[in-house]
Design a protein around this motif. Structure first.
Motif, PDB file in Angstrom:
ATOM      1  N   ASP A  27      82.352 -33.609  36.293  1.00  0.00           N
ATOM      2  CA  ASP A  27      82.540 -32.008  36.734  1.00  0.00           C
ATOM      3  C   ASP A  27      81.430 -31.335  37.008  1.00  0.00           C
ATOM      4  O   ASP A  27      80.593 -31.038  36.821  1.00  0.00           O
ATOM      5  CB  ASP A  27      83.532 -31.063  35.927  1.00  0.00           C
ATOM      6  N   PRO A  28      81.539 -31.569  38.755  1.00  0.00           N
ATOM      7  CA  PRO A  28      80.706 -30.906  39.060  1.00  0.00           C
ATOM      8  C   PRO A  28      80.143 -28.791  39.020  1.00  0.00           C
ATOM      9  O   PRO A  28      78.701 -29.080  38.539  1.00  0.00           O
ATOM     10  CB  PRO A  28      80.830 -30.770  40.608  1.00  0.00           C
ATOM     11  N   ASP A  29      80.901 -28.970  38.552  1.00  0.00           N
ATOM     12  CA  ASP A  29      80.771 -27.155  38.170  1.00  0.00           C
ATOM     13  C   ASP A  29      79.783 -26.957  36.924  1.00  0.00           C
ATOM     14  O   ASP A  29      78.705 -26.548  36.286  1.00  0.00           O
ATOM     15  CB  ASP A  29      81.927 -26.866  38.251  1.00  0.00           C
ATOM     16  N   ILE A  30      80.606 -27.499  35.840  1.00  0.00           N
ATOM     17  CA  ILE A  30      79.618 -28.100  34.324  1.00  0.00           C
ATOM     18  C   ILE A  30      78.764 -28.573  34.740  1.00  0.00           C
ATOM     19  O   ILE A  30      77.453 -28.360  33.733  1.00  0.00           O
ATOM     20  CB  ILE A  30      80.796 -28.602  33.582  1.00  0.00           C
ATOM     21  N   ARG A  31      78.475 -29.872  35.851  1.00  0.00           N
ATOM     22  CA  ARG A  31      77.039 -29.965  35.335  1.00  0.00           C
ATOM     23  C   ARG A  31      76.059 -29.399  35.548  1.00  0.00           C
ATOM     24  O   ARG A  31      74.895 -29.282  34.794  1.00  0.00           O
ATOM     25  CB  ARG A  31      77.214 -31.591  36.662  1.00  0.00           C
ATOM     26  N   ARG A  32      76.226 -28.373  36.921  1.00  0.00           N
ATOM     27  CA  ARG A  32      75.629 -27.733  37.388  1.00  0.00           C
ATOM     28  C   ARG A  32      74.204 -27.253  36.453  1.00  0.00           C
ATOM     29  O   ARG A  32      73.566 -26.734  36.664  1.00  0.00           O
ATOM     30  CB  ARG A  32      75.989 -27.151  39.074  1.00  0.00           C
ATOM     31  N   ASP A  44      87.057 -35.575  33.705  1.00  0.00           N
ATOM     32  CA  ASP A  44      85.820 -35.250  33.963  1.00  0.00           C
ATOM     33  C   ASP A  44      85.138 -34.421  33.276  1.00  0.00           C
ATOM     34  O   ASP A  44      84.077 -34.291  33.492  1.00  0.00           O
ATOM     35  CB  ASP A  44      86.440 -34.510  35.504  1.00  0.00           C
ATOM     36  N   ALA A  45      85.452 -33.605  32.124  1.00  0.00           N
ATOM     37  CA  ALA A  45      84.048 -32.538  31.238  1.00  0.00           C
ATOM     38  C   ALA A  45      84.543 -31.841  32.116  1.00  0.00           C
ATOM     39  O   ALA A  45      83.466 -31.067  31.782  1.00  0.00           O
ATOM     40  CB  ALA A  45      83.160 -33.247  30.958  1.00  0.00           C
ATOM     41  N   VAL A  97      94.489 -36.008  31.964  1.00  0.00           N
ATOM     42  CA  VAL A  97      94.501 -36.625  31.682  1.00  0.00           C
ATOM     43  C   VAL A  97      92.549 -37.509  32.426  1.00  0.00           C
ATOM     44  O   VAL A  97      92.809 -38.376  32.251  1.00  0.00           O
ATOM     45  CB  VAL A  97      95.838 -37.953  32.204  1.00  0.00           C
ATOM     46  N   ALA A  98      92.834 -36.652  33.737  1.00  0.00           N
ATOM     47  CA  ALA A  98      91.666 -37.184  34.663  1.00  0.00           C
ATOM     48  C   ALA A  98      91.454 -35.913  35.119  1.00  0.00           C
ATOM     49  O   ALA A  98      90.081 -35.471  34.374  1.00  0.00           O
ATOM     50  CB  ALA A  98      92.327 -38.000  35.144  1.00  0.00           C
ATOM     51  N   GLY A  99      91.699 -35.637  35.852  1.00  0.00           N
ATOM     52  CA  GLY A  99      90.970 -34.017  36.363  1.00  0.00           C
ATOM     53  C   GLY A  99      91.543 -33.869  38.428  1.00  0.00           C
ATOM     54  O   GLY A  99      92.120 -34.719  38.681  1.00  0.00           O
ATOM     55  N   GLU A 100      90.730 -33.169  38.116  1.00  0.00           N
ATOM     56  CA  GLU A 100      90.663 -32.324  40.389  1.00  0.00           C
ATOM     57  C   GLU A 100      90.735 -33.446  40.976  1.00  0.00           C
ATOM     58  O   GLU A 100      89.441 -34.062  40.603  1.00  0.00           O
ATOM     59  CB  GLU A 100      90.203 -31.135  40.455  1.00  0.00           C
ATOM     60  N   ASN A 101      91.116 -34.375  41.685  1.00  0.00           N
ATOM     61  CA  ASN A 101      90.968 -34.928  43.023  1.00  0.00           C
ATOM     62  C   ASN A 101      90.928 -36.325  42.170  1.00  0.00           C
ATOM     63  O   ASN A 101      90.983 -37.278  43.220  1.00  0.00           O
ATOM     64  CB  ASN A 101      89.911 -34.631  43.333  1.00  0.00           C
TER      65      ASN A 101
END
Length: 332
Positions: free
Chosen positions: A112-117, A80-81, A231-235
């Motif tokens: 990832d929403p936090d990194i994107r924001r 998810d980065a 491998v992927a990310g949360e959720n």
């Protein structure tokens, strides 16, 4: 794609509104099909579902001897980065004396929403390390550095990609007739559904064999199941399903409706392909198969969220459900 069958149904009220068709194969350690839906000979691109295969030469060559399990999980990741992914790949690059410019995967907006924001708020550029495949590419760079090969490691004639092709053909048991450029620019070689399931079964039964390849396969599976969040990310389906199965099964998604599973306890490999490329359907199908094989509890929230997710409208009212088609369950 020849002879797909109904695998997943989308219901609205008491009416089937949509149907996702596809193929699925379960293969044992001997490479034999134990169950199949659709056409086992259907030719597909496995996309990111085969990253553990692409990572085999990294370990077989000795280039990955000193890598941590976390780094190997990143090499198999479609991440998810999130910070754990970006920081992990960034540190790996720095350890090799390399930078973002050495990657060949291309920049990608972080999932990832936090990194994107944070990037948008700070007006910072999107980098290649944010690409969901940047861990795989860090592995390619480590292997290329070991070989002292050129920087264009994504090219089909580069020694890195030639080694990946050889490993892919050997574990699938097939000569790949064609390749395409993946979303991250690396070659992605086609195989049949049977071949992809056979490759996953090889990973599942790796500890039955001796040799460098078997040891590499076993270590990659251990890395994936030890660090499912990398491998992927949360959720995400891969992360949540591996956690739900207590780290006893490795699963990996791929673009365009591909999903695979590696089940060491049963010595089985699973491959799923949804012909219309729908992720909601591939997640439902793989969850249903894992439940029927007895390695995933149908009542676990991660299973319910993929296998039988409610469909809601904008007011939060349940309008229907996504569920496995009868043919998917009847084959057992």
């Amino acid at each position: 794609m020849a002879n797909p069958v109904d695998l997943v149904e989308v219901w609205r009220g008491d009416l089937i509104e949509s149907v996702h068709q596809g193929h699925a194969v379960i293969c044992d350690a001997k490479g034999q099909i134990t169950a199949a839906w659709g056409d086992p000979a259907a030719l597909i691109y496995p996309r990111s579902s085969c990253k553990m295969v692409q990572a085999l030469p990294l370990l077989e060559s000795g280039a990955g001897r000193d890598l941590t399990d976390a780094q190997l999980a990143l090499a198999c990741a479609s991440h998810d980065a999130a910070a754990i992914h970006v920081d992990g790949v960034g540190a790996w690059l720095r350890d090799m004396g390399l930078t973002d410019d050495d990657l060949r995967c291309g920049p990608q907006m972080p999932r990832d929403p936090d990194i994107r924001r944070a990037l948008i708020k700070a007006d910072q550029p999107i980098c290649q390390v944010h690409n969901n495949c940047s861990g795989k590419h860090a592995g390619f760079l480590a292997f290329s550095r070991h070989l002292r090969a050129g920087p264009e490691y994504d090219q089909i004639d580069h020694p890195v990609q030639q080694a990946c092709k050889a490993a892919f053909e050997e574990v699938t048991g097939e000569t790949s007739p064609i390749f395409g450029s993946d979303g991250c620019s690396a070659p992605n070689h086609a195989c049949t559904m049977h071949g992809l399931a056979r490759a996953m079964a090889f990973f599942a039964a790796a500890d039955d064999h001796s040799g460098v390849r078997a040891q590499a396969a076993e270590r990659l599976v251990d890395a994936m199941t030890t660090f499912p969040e990398l491998v992927a990310g949360e959720n995400r389906a891969c992360t949540n399903l591996m956690r739900a199965m207590g780290g006893k099964v490795a699963v990996k998604t791929g673009a365009e409706g591909v999903f695979v599973a590696i089940i060491p306890a049963l010595r089985l490999g699973v491959a799923v392909k949804i012909t219309d490329g729908a992720t909601r359907a591939s997640e439902c199908a793989i969850a249903a198969i894992l439940v029927r094989l007895g390695v995933l509890d149908a009542a676990h929230p991660a299973a319910k969220a993929r296998m039988m997710p409610d469909q809601t409208n904008r007011r939060g009212i349940v309008t229907g459900v996504i569920k496995p088609a009868p043919a998917l369950l009847a084959a057992f």
